[in-house]
Design an enzyme around this catalytic site. Structure first.
Site, PDB file in Angstrom:
ATOM      1  N   LYS A   1      -0.622 -19.870   2.870  1.00  0.00           N
ATOM      2  CA  LYS A   1       0.678 -19.189   2.884  1.00  0.00           C
ATOM      3  C   LYS A   1       0.470 -17.702   3.171  1.00  0.00           C
ATOM      4  O   LYS A   1      -0.650 -17.202   3.168  1.00  0.00           O
ATOM      5  CB  LYS A   1       1.381 -19.379   1.540  1.00  0.00           C
TER       6      LYS A   1
ATOM      7  N   ARG B   1       9.541 -20.690 -13.102  1.00  0.00           N
ATOM      8  CA  ARG B   1       9.919 -20.376 -11.726  1.00  0.00           C
ATOM      9  C   ARG B   1      10.575 -21.631 -11.161  1.00  0.00           C
ATOM     10  O   ARG B   1      11.721 -21.926 -11.462  1.00  0.00           O
ATOM     11  CB  ARG B   1       8.689 -19.952 -10.921  1.00  0.00           C
TER      12      ARG B   1
ATOM     13  N   TYR C   1      -2.371  15.998   1.321  1.00  0.00           N
ATOM     14  CA  TYR C   1      -1.043  16.230   0.758  1.00  0.00           C
ATOM     15  C   TYR C   1      -1.115  16.556  -0.729  1.00  0.00           C
ATOM     16  O   TYR C   1      -1.854  15.919  -1.484  1.00  0.00           O
ATOM     17  CB  TYR C   1      -0.164  14.992   0.955  1.00  0.00           C
TER      18      TYR C   1
END
Length: 356
Positions: A35, A129, A252
């Protein structure tokens, strides 16, 4: 290729890892979980894993890709189908589907298929779930096996807390109670269970992260002794050198200041490539086969690394962000995430090289 960053996918390592898994589960068949575009590795780079017993994924589109590449062994849809019309594709391409809700059962009742299909009946193991309440298992199973559209039914659960021995014991006892007296195949184990709880392996195991050479616990040391090999290597090169004086800052926010004179390498890799934005100073990086560290804030396209212990490093020097030496779990752990996420976050702009 102009920009030097590249992800290398080693298919030999993938096959090696599958052989390791098979040695751990000699009595079980293996669903190789691909997946999320094969955990970021690219489904087109993974489908040739011919030694597996089946592939497990989410989308019918990806399943069709496998069939069109010539894969004729089982394919499991881990979340089942989402629309009634999906059942026609499941039938046409001979897919196995998870059933986890009543509407899917009604759809199976009301559709006319050419062939009965294989079903994975998902029981809620406590994760809350997907899945039916365990008390409904026998009723729902009887309903499913009575349908003309259903061939074989397999009990499926998912262990969401494999670090907890009590949870595994409960899952094992629940499974045994549900299948007592039934000729019912089972699929319970995920990667963590395969490693640490072989008592729940049963007929089919579903293995994902182990195939790609990372740890289900997120800690590389937990799998360091079983000889898995990382499948993905993210590498780049140094594209700039800076010489800092004591007190000079980097990047930064100027949140890193040199405490002494320091030589810094600028690497072509940033969070837009999939490197974790929150990787802190100290995250390990390999430069010309020497382990050094990230310094300063990760920016969109670049990171900066300490070259103090890499005196020969220069523009064009090789950099491994993760792979064989710098484990993806190590980078993820110090960045407050897991290796799964880093794999899946690999950006489409990163070129991919395949080692067959």
């Amino acid at each position: 290729m102009s920009r030097p960053i590249i992800a290398t996918i080693n298919q030999k390592s993938l096959k090696h890892n599958l052989s390791i898994v098979r040695s751990l589960v000699p009595k079980s068949k293996i669903w190789s979980v691909i997946k999320a575009n094969a955990y970021g590795h690219g489904i087109n780079n993974i489908w040739s894993l011919s030694d597996t017993d089946g592939f497990a994924l989410l989308s019918i589109e990806e399943a069709i890709i496998l069939r069109e590449h010539g894969w004729d062994k089982p394919i499991l849809l881990l979340e089942g189908f989402f629309h009634l019309k999906d059942l026609y594709l499941i039938d046409r391409y001979h897919l196995t589907t998870v059933i986890h809700s009543q509407w899917q059962i009604k759809a199976l009742e009301n559709v006319l298929l050419l062939n009965p299909i294989n079903i994975y009946l998902k029981v809620n193991s406590g994760m809350n779930r997907l899945g039916f309440n365990q008390k409904l298992f026998h009723t729902i199973r009887k309903k499913l096996i009575s349908l003309n559209n259903v061939h074989e039914t397999t009990l499926m659960m998912h262990c969401g807390d494999a670090d907890n021995q009590n949870t595994i014991i409960q899952s094992f006892r629940l499974t045994q109670r549900l299948i007592t007296g039934l000729n019912c195949p089972c699929s319970i184990s995920n990667s963590a269970c395969v490693l640490w709880h072989p008592e729940v392996n049963h007929d089919w195991v579903r293995v994902g992260i182990l195939l790609y050479g990372a740890s289900p616990s997120g800690n590389w040391l937990d799998i360091a002794n079983i000889n898995l090999k990382p499948v993905m290597t993210l590498s780049s090169k140094i594209i700039g050198i800076q010489h800092l004086k004591k007190g000079d800052s980097i990047g930064y926010g100027y949140n890193y200041q040199a405490k002494k004179s320091q030589r810094i390498g600028v690497v072509a890799c940033g969070y837009a490539d999939g490197y974790p934005r929150h990787a802190p100073t100290g995250t390990p990086v390999l430069v010309d086969d020497k382990i050094t560290q990230l310094v300063g804030v990760v920016s969109m396209d670049m990171i900066t690394v300490d070259l103090t212990d890499c005196p020969k490093a220069t523009i064009g020097s090789n950099v491994e962000l993760w792979g064989n030496t710098i484990k993806i779990d190590q980078v993820a752990q110090v960045s407050g995430t897991i290796g799964y996420e880093l794999m899946c976050s690999l950006a489409s702009r990163v070129p991919v090289n395949i080692i067959c």
